[in-house]
Design a protein around this motif. Sequence first.
Motif, PDB file in Angstrom:
ATOM      1  N   CYS A  66       1.088  -1.117  -0.503  1.00  0.00           N
ATOM      2  CA  CYS A  66       0.235  -0.002  -0.146  1.00  0.00           C
ATOM      3  C   CYS A  66       1.243   1.214  -0.299  1.00  0.00           C
ATOM      4  O   CYS A  66       1.659   1.299   0.545  1.00  0.00           O
ATOM      5  CB  CYS A  66      -0.886   0.021   1.421  1.00  0.00           C
ATOM      6  SG  CYS A  66      -1.658   1.980   1.317  1.00  0.00           S
ATOM      7  N   PHE A  88      -3.857   0.872  -2.989  1.00  0.00           N
ATOM      8  CA  PHE A  88      -4.152   0.933  -1.887  1.00  0.00           C
ATOM      9  C   PHE A  88      -4.435  -0.121  -1.370  1.00  0.00           C
ATOM     10  O   PHE A  88      -5.091  -1.135  -2.152  1.00  0.00           O
ATOM     11  CB  PHE A  88      -5.034   1.831  -2.009  1.00  0.00           C
ATOM     12  CG  PHE A  88      -5.268   3.603  -1.417  1.00  0.00           C
ATOM     13  CD1 PHE A  88      -3.703   4.122  -0.570  1.00  0.00           C
ATOM     14  CD2 PHE A  88      -5.304   4.618  -2.914  1.00  0.00           C
ATOM     15  CE1 PHE A  88      -3.463   5.066  -1.407  1.00  0.00           C
ATOM     16  CE2 PHE A  88      -4.627   5.579  -2.786  1.00  0.00           C
ATOM     17  CZ  PHE A  88      -4.005   6.262  -2.173  1.00  0.00           C
ATOM     18  N   CYS A  89      -4.452  -0.474  -0.335  1.00  0.00           N
ATOM     19  CA  CYS A  89      -4.974  -1.879   0.463  1.00  0.00           C
ATOM     20  C   CYS A  89      -6.277  -1.796   1.066  1.00  0.00           C
ATOM     21  O   CYS A  89      -7.031  -2.781   1.296  1.00  0.00           O
ATOM     22  CB  CYS A  89      -3.773  -2.279   1.939  1.00  0.00           C
ATOM     23  SG  CYS A  89      -3.868  -1.520   3.117  1.00  0.00           S
ATOM     24  N   LYS A  90      -6.859  -0.944   1.548  1.00  0.00           N
ATOM     25  CA  LYS A  90      -8.132  -0.147   1.546  1.00  0.00           C
ATOM     26  C   LYS A  90      -8.928  -0.432   3.049  1.00  0.00           C
ATOM     27  O   LYS A  90      -9.381  -1.186   3.626  1.00  0.00           O
ATOM     28  CB  LYS A  90      -9.382  -0.520   0.679  1.00  0.00           C
ATOM     29  CG  LYS A  90      -9.026  -0.036  -0.598  1.00  0.00           C
ATOM     30  CD  LYS A  90     -10.263  -0.124  -1.346  1.00  0.00           C
ATOM     31  CE  LYS A  90     -10.228   0.885  -2.994  1.00  0.00           C
ATOM     32  NZ  LYS A  90     -11.147   1.374  -3.697  1.00  0.00           N
ATOM     33  N   CYS A  95      -4.310   0.576   8.177  1.00  0.00           N
ATOM     34  CA  CYS A  95      -3.875   1.549   7.629  1.00  0.00           C
ATOM     35  C   CYS A  95      -3.722   3.028   7.795  1.00  0.00           C
ATOM     36  O   CYS A  95      -5.581   3.177   7.104  1.00  0.00           O
ATOM     37  CB  CYS A  95      -3.303   0.846   6.034  1.00  0.00           C
ATOM     38  SG  CYS A  95      -2.744   2.148   5.157  1.00  0.00           S
ATOM     39  N   CYS A  98      -4.823   4.637   4.068  1.00  0.00           N
ATOM     40  CA  CYS A  98      -6.231   4.112   3.391  1.00  0.00           C
ATOM     41  C   CYS A  98      -7.575   5.041   4.231  1.00  0.00           C
ATOM     42  O   CYS A  98      -8.281   5.655   3.836  1.00  0.00           O
ATOM     43  CB  CYS A  98      -6.216   3.194   3.481  1.00  0.00           C
ATOM     44  SG  CYS A  98      -5.790   2.094   2.034  1.00  0.00           S
TER      45      CYS A  98
HETATM   46 ZN   LIG Z   1      -3.310   1.093   2.669  1.00  0.00          ZN
END
Ligand SMILES: [Zn+2]
Length: 329
Positions: A66, A88-90, A95, A98
Amino acid sequence: MAKKKTPVNDTNLAGGSFTGVDEVSNFGDRLARYGQARTRALGMLNHLRGNPTSESPKAAAGLAGCGNYLHFREYYTVDKVRLHNAQFCKQHLICPLCAIRRGAKALGAYLARWEVIRTERPELRPYLVTLTVKNGDDLQERQTHLTKSLKRLLQHRRSFNAGLRGHAYTEMCKAQGAVYTLELTNKGNGWHPHCHMIVLAASEPSQSALSVEWASISGDSFIVDVRPITGDPSEGFMEVFKYAVKFSDLSLADNWHAAQLLKGKRLLGSFGLFRGVQIPESLLDEPLDSLPFWDRFYRYMGDEYQFTGESPKSHQYEVEKSKNLKVAK
Ligand SMILES: [Zn+2]
């Protein structure tokens, strides 16, 4: 109104994360906050690698990929910088990068709705209402207690408004619409879930009356707060939308525990005039299509985002851009 400046060494990433985000003059602060957020996410990544669980490998893979690159576009004729592309890891509860982006998107969507509402219903004002429950050691139990109490309060409003027999008036009947989030802290005295709500009302809900109602519903807390949102609405609204960023104030172990427990739970809700607002899925900024721009590429290196002349296209960027690929290298 003067913008609050967050010191770059401030560990509270939630402060000033959203307002004035696309101005060139704020870009340095913005980039510093994103860098801090990325550093915290890597702290979480290390924590997960050191304390593996069945859930952690997937989460760790997401964190690793991310925000390694951020591709901005500077629209130099209007002094704005927009985030054009990134991976992005969402996983916004673990995180903070995000979380900041998601909070900004939610803030933007609800501010836009508020702009429409305020022209149609000029008598309405926004109020920030906070509802709390007593601290406790069992997060699941405390969180359920908060959500059940909130549900009952909102049910009272609906029942009275619907004219159902035997249902008393509640201060919440003043709310023509509201958006709320559930946030939690743990400062060493147990878990403290609470709710921040933006209420649109023609007159200020009474804090003392609401406190009495809340005490009778929750059975353990009379602590509520009601205050008008004055000045720049984005400042007051931000209080509600930074809930996910606040997870980064928890210890890494607490943060992971809370994220696992709350995964899939709804932490943002709305009713009345704020019902149905759509928060865009993408965490990127909207491009300013018709304007000329310069591309600016940044790479996370040594605890911060550094400008890089190289186009990330020469790396795995093109691969990362593909929407099928959620898990990093
Ligand atoms: Zn993230």
